[in-house]
Design an enzyme around this catalytic site. Structure first.
Site, PDB file in Angstrom:
ATOM      1  N   TYR A 197       0.870  -1.163   0.000  1.00 35.66           N
ATOM      2  CA  TYR A 197       0.000   0.000   0.000  1.00 35.66           C
ATOM      3  C   TYR A 197       0.921   1.230   0.000  1.00 35.66           C
ATOM      4  O   TYR A 197       2.134   1.100  -0.035  1.00 35.66           O
ATOM      5  CB  TYR A 197      -0.915  -0.024   1.218  1.00 35.66           C
ATOM      6  CG  TYR A 197      -2.117  -0.941   1.096  1.00 35.66           C
ATOM      7  CD1 TYR A 197      -2.010  -2.193   0.487  1.00 35.66           C
ATOM      8  CD2 TYR A 197      -3.357  -0.570   1.589  1.00 35.66           C
ATOM      9  CE1 TYR A 197      -3.113  -3.037   0.369  1.00 35.66           C
ATOM     10  CE2 TYR A 197      -4.467  -1.419   1.482  1.00 35.66           C
ATOM     11  CZ  TYR A 197      -4.340  -2.643   0.871  1.00 35.66           C
ATOM     12  OH  TYR A 197      -5.430  -3.468   0.749  1.00 35.66           O
ATOM     13  N   ARG A 242      -7.727 -16.101   9.432  1.00 34.72           N
ATOM     14  CA  ARG A 242      -8.439 -17.220   8.818  1.00 34.72           C
ATOM     15  C   ARG A 242      -9.050 -18.167   9.839  1.00 34.72           C
ATOM     16  O   ARG A 242     -10.180 -18.644   9.664  1.00 34.72           O
ATOM     17  CB  ARG A 242      -7.498 -17.978   7.876  1.00 34.72           C
ATOM     18  CG  ARG A 242      -7.173 -17.229   6.597  1.00 34.72           C
ATOM     19  CD  ARG A 242      -6.088 -17.917   5.796  1.00 34.72           C
ATOM     20  NE  ARG A 242      -4.799 -17.870   6.482  1.00 34.72           N
ATOM     21  CZ  ARG A 242      -3.669 -18.386   6.000  1.00 34.72           C
ATOM     22  NH1 ARG A 242      -3.683 -19.016   4.832  1.00 34.72           N
ATOM     23  NH2 ARG A 242      -2.542 -18.281   6.655  1.00 34.72           N
TER      24      ARG A 242
END
Length: 391
Positions: A172, A348
């Site tokens: 980013y 996750r």
């Protein structure tokens, strides 16, 4: 004398905030905001994790500027967004957990077609996923974005957040400036490591100046881009030392991989090529089908897979550190505590079982049901979830 090993399930201080335990729900883009605002579905998502026992849940991704979004629906820090953000923080607090907002600018990872504005980067760069070139950010662009981070942090306080997490990872914007592979500038933001780190440090200082010690400030920080010629551990150690010396952060969340160049370096395990191609528009879909294995590379999964990298940062700084990557149960959490990490972050495993922490509190040997198929990775734009859980 050796320090006692912290109990990961006991309360702990993070800057000015006390968390009920040392387990953080990591930022995973939920795909549940609409028109740049919070929805009931987004609130429900974080309430599930709060009720499931985490110490803090992280809302992702809250862009500091319209041109910094990876998806046009993402939350923006506007007055119109505040009522929904307050409902979200109040709902999480009602379940006994803290809540953090991930703030950042996606830079070259942003979607220029959806945003109606060029993606910004340190230099001109072709982004295969959006089939477009980034625009080299001007000094005025960077000053605007630095100030926008401070504005976002102040609004986070108004919305009731306990913390903000500055996005300094995954290539980013701030992370792309750190990377010599992506940053080819010859001004004060390019060349030497000190210059390439200038933007990340300025953003963190702006946030600290904006909020003082009213909320905690974390930063998601790349240790390794996972690409030849990219930002790597030797430079990451020095930048971590600078960030610590600046006094701008309460903790670093240690990550790796590049959403721009090598995303699977973070998501170890199976590579869902077919499912990933299915969510992409043409011609990207065809490209994934033909040469996707070159971009979505396979890395075998193991518990605590970022620990060898993170251990080097731990040895170099005293700043509190958050270990993520393969945190699936109490045994590996206890390894992190023994190695000197103050917190752990999970993603996750909690998508598969939002109540996993409550299960671990009852049975320390409880095992995660996550099989690391990574098919959740392909659902981020339609509502992030585990494909094995029935709606």
């Amino acid at each position: 004398m050796t320090q006692p090993i912290p109990d990961v399930l006991a309360p702990a201080k993070l800057g000015p905030v006390t968390l009920r335990n040392r387990i953080i729900k990591s930022a995973t883009y939920e795909g549940l905001s609409r028109d740049n605002k919070v929805t009931d579905a987004l609130i429900d998502f974080h309430v599930r994790h709060a009720a499931g026992g985490v110490g803090m849940t992280t809302v992702a991704y809250c862009a500091v500027a319209p041109d910094g979004r990876t998806d046009r629906k993402q939350i923006l820090w506007t007055e119109d967004a505040l009522p929904g953000l307050r409902r979200l923080t109040e709902a999480v607090h009602a379940e006994g957990a803290a809540v953090s907002a991930q703030i950042g600018h996606a830079g070259p990872v942003a979607n220029p077609k959806a945003n109606g504005a060029p993606a910004l980067g340190p230099s001109r760069h072709f982004h295969a996923t959006t089939t477009s070139f980034t625009k080299a950010a001007t000094r005025a662009d960077l000053e605007r974005i630095i100030k926008a981070h401070g504005h976002a942090a102040r609004m986070a306080i108004r919305a009731g957040f306990d913390a903000v997490e500055i996005h300094l990872g995954h290539n980013y914007l701030a992370s792309s400036f750190l990377s010599p592979r992506v940053n080819h500038r010859d001004d004060e933001y390019g060349g030497s490591l000190e210059n390439r780190a200038r933007l990340a440090r300025a953003i963190a200082r702006e946030v600290r100046e904006a909020v003082g010690d009213r909320i905690a400030i974390l930063a998601k920080f790349n240790m390794d881009d996972g690409v030849p010629g990219g930002f790597w551990l030797d430079e990451a150690i020095q930048v971590a030392r600078w960030l610590e010396a600046d006094g701008s952060l309460d903790a670093l969340v240690l990550t790796a991989g590049s959403s721009l160049l090598n995303p699977m370096y973070l998501f170890r395990g199976d590579v869902p090529l077919r499912e990933f191609a299915a969510i992409m528009p043409q011609p990207v879909k065809l490209g994934v089908q033909l040469v996707g294995k070159r971009f979505l590379k396979y890395y075998p999964y193991e518990d605590a897979y970022l620990l060898p990298l993170a251990r080097q940062i731990r040895a170099a700084v005293k700043l509190p550190l958050v270990l993520l990557g393969g945190i699936t149960g109490k045994p590996v959490m206890d390894v992190a505590m023994r190695e000197g990490f103050e917190f752990v972050a999970m993603a996750r495993a909690l998508l598969r079982e939002p109540d996993l922490i409550n299960k671990i509190a009852k049975d320390p040997q409880a095992s995660s049901l996550c099989i690391h198929c990574n098919k959740c990775f392909t659902k981020i734009y339609g509502g992030t979830s585990c494909v094995l859980v029935q709606p």
